[in-house]
Design a protein around this motif. Structure first.
Motif, PDB file in Angstrom:
ATOM      1  N   ILE A   1       0.853  -1.186   0.000  1.00 37.89           N
ATOM      2  CA  ILE A   1       0.000   0.000   0.000  1.00 37.89           C
ATOM      3  C   ILE A   1       0.892   1.240   0.000  1.00 37.89           C
ATOM      4  CG2 ILE A   1      -1.794   1.272   1.215  1.00 37.89           C
ATOM      5  CD1 ILE A   1      -2.573  -1.362   2.562  1.00 37.89           C
TER       6      ILE A   1
ATOM      7  N   ASN B   1       3.747   0.475   3.030  1.00 34.63           N
ATOM      8  CA  ASN B   1       3.646  -0.355   4.237  1.00 34.63           C
ATOM      9  C   ASN B   1       4.693  -1.470   4.281  1.00 34.63           C
ATOM     10  OD1 ASN B   1       2.426  -1.708   2.080  1.00 34.63           O
ATOM     11  ND2 ASN B   1       1.149  -2.925   3.461  1.00 34.63           N
TER      12      ASN B   1
ATOM     13  N   ASP C   1      -1.446  -1.547  11.115  1.00 32.13           N
ATOM     14  CA  ASP C   1      -2.523  -1.055  10.256  1.00 32.13           C
ATOM     15  C   ASP C   1      -3.048   0.309  10.696  1.00 32.13           C
ATOM     16  OD1 ASP C   1      -2.305  -3.348   8.773  1.00 32.13           O
ATOM     17  OD2 ASP C   1      -3.948  -4.390   9.802  1.00 32.13           O
ATOM     18  N   TYR C   2      -3.056   0.559  11.995  1.00 35.02           N
ATOM     19  CA  TYR C   2      -3.531   1.862  12.472  1.00 35.02           C
ATOM     20  C   TYR C   2      -2.612   2.988  11.991  1.00 35.02           C
ATOM     21  CZ  TYR C   2      -4.595   5.751  15.565  1.00 35.02           C
ATOM     22  OH  TYR C   2      -4.910   7.003  16.046  1.00 35.02           O
TER      23      TYR C   2
ATOM     24  N   ILE D   1      -0.750   2.882   9.302  1.00 30.20           N
ATOM     25  CA  ILE D   1      -0.923   3.015   7.853  1.00 30.20           C
ATOM     26  C   ILE D   1      -2.140   3.868   7.536  1.00 30.20           C
ATOM     27  CG2 ILE D   1      -1.425   1.732   5.739  1.00 30.20           C
ATOM     28  CD1 ILE D   1       0.128  -0.621   6.962  1.00 30.20           C
ATOM     29  N   GLU D   2      -3.263   3.570   8.180  1.00 31.06           N
ATOM     30  CA  GLU D   2      -4.496   4.325   7.918  1.00 31.06           C
ATOM     31  C   GLU D   2      -4.356   5.776   8.376  1.00 31.06           C
ATOM     32  OE1 GLU D   2      -8.011   5.161   6.349  1.00 31.06           O
ATOM     33  OE2 GLU D   2      -6.890   3.275   6.135  1.00 31.06           O
ATOM     34  N   LYS D   3      -3.659   6.011   9.456  1.00 33.37           N
ATOM     35  CA  LYS D   3      -3.460   7.369   9.957  1.00 33.37           C
ATOM     36  C   LYS D   3      -2.762   8.240   8.921  1.00 33.37           C
ATOM     37  CE  LYS D   3      -0.489   9.840  13.218  1.00 33.37           C
ATOM     38  NZ  LYS D   3       0.486   9.695  14.316  1.00 33.37           N
TER      39      LYS D   3
ATOM     40  N   ARG E   1      -4.430  12.044   2.097  1.00 33.71           N
ATOM     41  CA  ARG E   1      -5.621  12.413   1.335  1.00 33.71           C
ATOM     42  C   ARG E   1      -6.081  13.822   1.700  1.00 33.71           C
ATOM     43  NH1 ARG E   1      -7.044   6.787   2.147  1.00 33.71           N
ATOM     44  NH2 ARG E   1      -8.094   7.332   4.094  1.00 33.71           N
TER      45      ARG E   1
ATOM     46  N   ARG F   1      -2.264   7.562   5.652  1.00 32.30           N
ATOM     47  CA  ARG F   1      -2.996   7.629   4.381  1.00 32.30           C
ATOM     48  C   ARG F   1      -4.095   8.669   4.449  1.00 32.30           C
ATOM     49  NH1 ARG F   1      -4.969   2.307   1.663  1.00 32.30           N
ATOM     50  NH2 ARG F   1      -5.088   3.779  -0.066  1.00 32.30           N
ATOM     51  N   SER F   2      -4.773   8.765   5.582  1.00 33.75           N
ATOM     52  CA  SER F   2      -5.789   9.803   5.749  1.00 33.75           C
ATOM     53  C   SER F   2      -5.166  11.184   5.708  1.00 33.75           C
ATOM     54  CB  SER F   2      -6.530   9.585   7.076  1.00 33.75           C
ATOM     55  OG  SER F   2      -7.153   8.324   7.116  1.00 33.75           O
TER      56      SER F   2
ATOM     57  N   ILE G   1       1.850   4.923   0.764  1.00 33.74           N
ATOM     58  CA  ILE G   1       1.372   5.809   1.813  1.00 33.74           C
ATOM     59  C   ILE G   1       1.665   7.266   1.495  1.00 33.74           C
ATOM     60  CG2 ILE G   1       1.590   6.396   4.266  1.00 33.74           C
ATOM     61  CD1 ILE G   1       2.222   3.446   4.766  1.00 33.74           C
TER      62      ILE G   1
END
Length: 321
Positions: free
Chosen positions: A77, A104, A305-306, A308-310, A316, A312-313, A79
């Motif tokens: 993914i 990631n 994963d947390y 990664i999502e942090k 964006r 990526r958000s 980032i």
């Protein structure tokens, strides 16, 4: 499975030939192979890149390292990507743009550009689990090459002004030139040191002419004022001369846990204070990379994963702005 050109990184369908490998204007035989019509003298000398294509973006602008230029790993993914440095070599005629991407699974550095003799490309990657630290510094250095260039430019400008004003004592044209140079230095940008050097040198030489006119006419008060102006302008020229030799510089080093001590390492190289090798220049995203790359790697390593999502958000949201 996606295929990519090994020369320009362009994504290709299965079995297709990249346009960068097809030379334009070359006659073809029936089998589709280019007809052999001899070798040009220009290609023998190799003064330029015979495979140069005007439609190819050698700097890979607007592309993501993964997946546009490098094939992604399983479940990889992307980032965040940063245009972290510009790489320049004056002797080689080289200019390349260096970018860092964090995914990631990997940390990738890729620099792509052109030189006098053709395309240049550097790519390095490392598994994220093996990264132990990152060092991106942004500072200044003294470049003797730029210093001598500025000195020659100021000497040439001062000599031309002195010769154009002539040997006869006069006051109107030198006075207008001095006042104009002082006003132009005030309105110039803060980092235009070389232009300010030229203006202060021209103004100082004009002040010399004014001082000569005041001494011939025995204007003591005006002679004192012109002496002060000449001295201040020469001091300003000396200051701007040294400031024009100060250039921004970036160093980049990514350390790993085992194997080698530096996974990715770049810094500006100088020999006897002369810029003979590649130099790294900062970009608009250098400071952002300094602030975020280490935190992204640490969050992914510790939070999974947390993390990664942090990030990526956050990426964006930055694109929306």
């Amino acid at each position: 499975m996606a295929y990519y050109c090994v020369k320009c990184g362009r994504k290709l369908p299965d079995g297709a030939i990249c346009p960068c490998r097809i030379r334009r204007g070359v006659p073809r035989q029936e089998g589709g192979q280019p007809a052999q019509s001899g070798v040009s003298f220009q290609n023998i000398l190799r003064l330029n890149d015979p495979d140069y294509d005007r439609n190819t973006d050698y700097y890979e602008r607007g592309k993501q390292i993964v997946p546009d230029l490098v094939a992604p790993c399983e479940n990889e993914i992307p980032i965040r990507q940063y245009h972290v440095v510009d790489i320049r070599s004056r002797l080689q005629g080289l200019w390349a743009e260096g970018r860092i991407m964090v995914t990631n699974k990997r940390l990738l550095f890729r620099a792509s550009g052109r030189s006098f003799i053709g395309r240049t490309r550097v790519e390095q990657e490392y598994e994220l689990d093996e990264i132990s630290g990152i060092n991106i510094s942004h500072g200044v250095r003294f470049s003797l090459f730029d210093f001598f260039n500025s000195f020659l430019l100021a000497a040439l400008c001062g000599t031309l002004v002195y010769l154009l004003l002539g040997q006869e004592p006069a006051w109107l044209l030198p006075l207008l030139l001095t006042a104009g140079c002082i006003a132009a230095m005030y309105f110039l940008g803060r980092k235009r040191h070389r232009w300010k050097l030229v203006l202060s040198t021209a103004g100082a030489m004009s002040a010399v002419k004014l001082l000569f006119w005041a001494q011939v006419g025995q204007h003591m008060i005006l002679g004192g004022l012109f002496t002060i102006a000449m001295t201040l302008l020469f001091i300003a020229a000396l200051i701007f001369l040294f400031m024009s030799g100060m250039k921004p510089v970036v160093s980049l080093a990514v350390m790993c846990k085992a194997g080698t001590d530096v996974a990715i390492g770049y810094q500006s190289m100088q020999h006897f204070r002369l810029q003979t090798a590649q130099e790294l220049l900062p970009t608009a995203e250098t400071e952002t990379a300094i602030q975020e790359v280490g935190a992204i790697i640490n969050d992914i390593q510790r939070l999974g994963d947390y993390g990664i999502e942090k990030w990526r958000s956050a990426a964006r949201e930055a694109q929306k702005v």
